[in-house]
Enzyme design. Structure first.
Site: not given
Lengths: 526, 381
Positions: A70, A99, A135, A163-164, A247, A249, A251, A262, A296-297, A322, A325, A444
């Site tokens: 998932h 293009d 994950w 790919s990315s 991390h 990722e 963002y 926006s 922080h993870h 943040t 924004k 979790r």
């Protein structure tokens, strides 16, 4: 190139060999929706098992495969490709380019995705089952203790990274080289800005992820001990490397969403975006900070207290840009003349729910409190508020907003609004109670839970089924629009929409801006 | 489990009750909605931090959403307003960059203090080594004078409750066979590590959560004056039965703790004596069945039919050479989920469970293993 105004090729070849940014964008969007449904199906299995205490439908090993797939499918298959699809469609049209800069690579970066996800999904049918280590695939659960299918997982991650990176290089090259005359950096639409920054993040961290999985591969097949304590390695090293990717990722996922919001909020407020410059600076600050907060993870992993303090302070700082924004978006709405079509509803939903996710993020940054929050359902609630109500809501808003421009037909507004309200209610019913069970002590990634958590879990499951079902309405609305929606011919579609993409005919022709447009200074950074 | 009126009323009252009650009596409470302050000083500090930051977020949220909804109601096109055209204000933008910064500094100070007390592991009166295994905890009381006391702590909830053939008990999934017993009022230091994959030892009421990482020894500590039973769970995904390795801590008066410790020491002496004893097949089968259910059933099935692990019924190992069977039981199979149980269960238990596997589920080897055989096998390595 004999015929300058040739249209799309006929048949399947059009899609296989296309180098057209609109075709590739369309394929990315459909592919990501298919993955959204697949990842959603995995989520439905998870919530069905958690509907009541006790094991009912699946066994614990399969449950772990579901949580793992998932997460992987939603992050790498649904959310990331959907924003790449949006970038493909919109960036050339927003900066007045004909293009993408590297059209053949564009084709390739899409077409390696479907086989990769086929490979990843096929691990479900392999002996020992699919990856079952979450994950985040922490070693040594993902190395010494992993099912044999982990090798296929590693291969998939490598290709996804490829790919990315190709997609990002393309976006950077396009934005830097193909802007229409007069389209200076500080006149670019914010969606282009957020994607430019995102692309740099991707190029920086995807190789780090590739490094992490390569070390795993070495540990599993070639006798190294990067992450094996028994061989002198360090399981915590894995987490540092993973989150140095992981991390930024998050963002990578949320910055393009900021860009979408926006664009849409000013359109329906009929008022220019407030604080364009500070939006650009805030996005850049967030991108910079994303590189120095990864641990922080890992507050409970046993870091020295000095490291703990550094990462806590750095993480708390993210609240400042943040906040800027969120304040800017609200101030954009202030004294506007708002209407509430479906894209605007999804953006307001985004604003409210993403802010709540931001608040819980601030709470999680407080290291001592995180000792209680960490790896509980509170975290699950937090990241679904930013991932689903953040990324997915804004993506949904984007589809409703630009779909009429893409296909020249208007979607059914009543059905769109219904989709919003069912999604909004379903989403909150699913994830708000998860804050409670998390704070009460539910970890979790568990397939079964104590009786005390039963009612909130049942609510969560009901909400998830509602949210899941509402996506069928979305699919129906989109298909019905493309096939038989009310034709629109107005170039602007929305009376408050600003930007170059709204100056081309509706529906957008196969080729746009073959001669660069004149950038009207009055329409700067809409 | 379905909704009924009583549950619903509890649900509605839940937040109020939680805010009023000083600490939760049961842990966790039914439909608990907030963090429990717990029973330790650090826990209360963490709870206070949590409430302060939550409060700050709620106040900011009311402000931001208030402005937004005001705008949504009054600044809508249907009211015939003309949109303003302003799009920047340096003063306002600086203000809402600087003010949050100072709020954060205000938050960082108490957070730093609490973090420092969490890390203050000095001057402990008792050290307990906690080792995470797939999927159970081992507790070892490090004793400077005399033998260490050590034991495993397994989930006690029967499979019949998990698979819904029997009604679930009050402490479903949060109950163990051997709880960790601690003396009230004493500072206890935990040394936390793992044997296989990463686990995480979490007891919300003690406000302790620390990862158990193989190859590392992490430190954490607790002290509470409040006797009682505190329940928690493994918090880091550690494989199939991650959801089934709870933690139960029983905090008792120091005198009671001393009695308990003496009892445990006597028990260990008794096991040492059993090692020398000869058992009959029936005795071994009876003990073996209990050991099997605790240690083997999760992977090999209630009837030896297999699952995550291979079947035991009619298997080549259980119906083959005895020393090969002992070898797998004692040293495990490297690179698979089959652990080395030699260090986890004692020789009597090993002898009993090997005998059981060879004579149950239709296996009919008729041979029996004595503790001394296990001992010799280990020596012979």
């Amino acid at each position: 190139m004999g015929d300058h105004h040739h249209g799309p090729a006929k048949g399947l070849g059009r899609w296989l060999f296309t180098t057209n940014h609109k075709d590739i964008g369309t394929m990315y969007l459909w592919f990501s929706f298919a993955m959204f449904i697949l990842g959603g199906a995995f989520a439905m299995i998870i919530r069905a098992e958690l509907f009541q205490p006790g094991m009912q439908l699946v066994d614990p090993a399969f449950f772990n495969q579901m949580t793992t797939l998932h997460g992987l499918v939603m992050v790498f298959g649904a959310i990331m490709p959907s924003f790449v699809g949006l970038a493909n469609w919109l960036i050339p049209m927003m900066i007045g380019a004909p293009d993408m800069a590297l059209p053949r690579m564009n084709n390739w970066s899409f077409w390696i995705l479907p086989p990769t996800f086929l490979l990843l999904a096929s691990t479900l049918f392999m002996e020992g089952g699919a990856p079952a280590f979450g994950w985040t695939f922490y070693a040594p659960l993902s190395t010494t203790y992993a099912p044999p299918s982990v090798t296929f997982f590693i291969f998939s991650v490598h290709i996804l990274g490829l790919s990315s990176i190709m997609g990002s290089i393309n976006i950077i090259a396009t934005v830097m080289n193909m802007r229409a005359p007069g389209m200076t950096y500080m006149k670019m639409p914010l969606f282009v800005w957020t994607w430019l920054i995102t692309a740099f993040l991707l190029v920086a961290v995807m190789p780090v992820l590739a490094g992490a999985v390569t070390m795993m591969l070495m540990d599993i097949h070639f006798g190294t001990s990067f992450f094996s304590a028994a061989g002198g390695g360090d399981p915590v090293l894995f987490q540092h490397v993973f989150w140095f990717f992981g991390h930024p990722e998050v963002y990578i996922i949320i910055l393009p969403a900021f860009g979408v919001v926006s664009q849409i909020i000013p359109a329906f407020s009929r008022k220019p975006l407030f604080g364009y410059d500070s939006m650009v600076y805030a996005t850049s600050s967030i991108a910079f900070l994303s590189f120095i907060v990864w641990a922080h993870h890992m507050y409970t992993v046993g870091m020295p207290v000095a490291g703990e303090l550094f990462f806590m302070y750095a993480t708390m700082l993210i609240a400042v840009p943040t906040g800027v924004k969120v304040f800017n978006w609200v101030t954009t709405m202030w004294r506007g003349a708002m209407t509430f079509e479906t894209p605007m509803l999804f953006c307001i939903g985004f604003l409210v729910l993403f802010t709540i996710g931001g608040f819980t993020g601030l709470m999680l940054s407080i290291a001592p409190a995180d000792f209680q929050y960490h790896d509980s359902y509170f975290v699950v609630a937090h990241f679904h508020y930013v991932m689903v109500a953040g990324a997915v809501f804004s993506m949904t808003a984007a589809v409703y907003f630009w779909l009429p421009k893409w296909c020249g037909r208007m979607y059914n507004e009543a059905m769109g609004k219904t989709h919003f309200w069912i999604s909004f209610i379903g989403f909150n019913l699913t994830f708000f109670p998860q804050h409670f069970v998390g704070l009460a002590g539910m970890p979790r990634r568990i397939p079964d839970y104590a009786l005390q958590f039963a009612d909130f879990n049942m609510m969560s499951s009901i909400g998830a089924f509602i949210y899941g079902a509402s996506q069928i309405l979305f699919l129906y609305n989109v298909i019905a629009t493309i096939v038989a929606g009310k034709p629109v011919s107005d170039e602007k579609v929305w009376d408050g929409a600003e930007g170059l993409e709204w100056t081309v005919p509706t529906p957008a022709p196969y080729h746009t801006f073959e001669t660069p447009p004149k950038v009207d200074p009055a329409h700067a950074h809409s | 489990m379905c909704f009924n009126a009583k549950r619903l009323s509890k649900l509605a009252l839940g937040p109020v009750l939680m805010l009023l009650s000083a600490f939760a009596l049961a842990n966790p409470e039914v439909n608990q909605v907030n963090m429990a302050p717990g029973v330790t000083e650090v826990g209360k500090e963490i709870y206070d931090l949590h409430m302060i930051i939550l409060g700050i977020c709620v106040v900011i949220g009311i402000g931001v959403f208030g402005v937004m909804f005001y705008s949504i109601f009054y600044h809508r096109k249907s009211r015939g307003v003309t949109p303003a055209t302003f799009h920047e204000s340096t003063q306002v933008e600086i203000l809402w960059t600087v003010v949050p910064f100072f709020i954060l500094i205000g938050m960082a100070i108490p957070a730093t203090n609490t973090l420092l007390s969490i890390y203050d592991n000095d001057d402990a009166e008792l050290d307990v080594l906690i080792t995470g295994y797939q999927w159970k905890w081992k507790y070892e009381y490090l004793n400077e004078n005399g033998e260490n006391v050590s034991f495993f702590s397994n989930l006690r909830t029967p499979q019949s409750e998990i698979y819904n053939t029997e009604a679930k008990g009050e402490h479903y999934l949060l109950e163990v066979d051997n709880p960790l017993v601690l003396p009230a009022g004493k500072k206890v230091r935990f040394l936390i590590t793992a044997n296989d994959v990463i686990h995480s030892w979490w007891v919300p009421h003690l406000a302790v959560k620390k990862d158990a990482v193989p190859g590392f020894i992490n430190e954490a500590w607790t002290r509470t004056d409040q006797t009682g039973i505190y329940r928690g769970q493994c918090a880091e995904l550690c494989g199939k039965d991650h959801g089934f390795m709870p933690i139960v801590v029983n905090v008792v008066e120091p005198a009671e703790y001393d009695d308990w410790l003496a009892g445990k020491q006597a028990e260990q002496a008794e096991i040492a004596a059993l090692m020398a004893q000869e058992f009959t097949l029936d005795e071994l089968m009876e003990r073996g069945e209990a050991v099997y259910q605790r240690n083997c059933l999760a992977c090999h099935g209630a009837n030896g039919e297999g699952g995550v692990g291979p079947a035991i019924a009619a298997s080549a190992v259980a119906t083959g050479d005895l020393s090969g069977h002992l070898e797998i039981g004692i040293n495990g199979v490297p690179g698979t989920a089959m652990q080395a149980f030699g260090g986890q269960i004692n020789d009597v238990e090993m002898a009993a469970v090997i005998t059981y596997q060879r004579n149950a589920f239709g296996n009919n080897m008729g041979d029996l293993v004595q503790p001394i055989d296990v001992f010799n096998h280990k020596k012979g390595q």
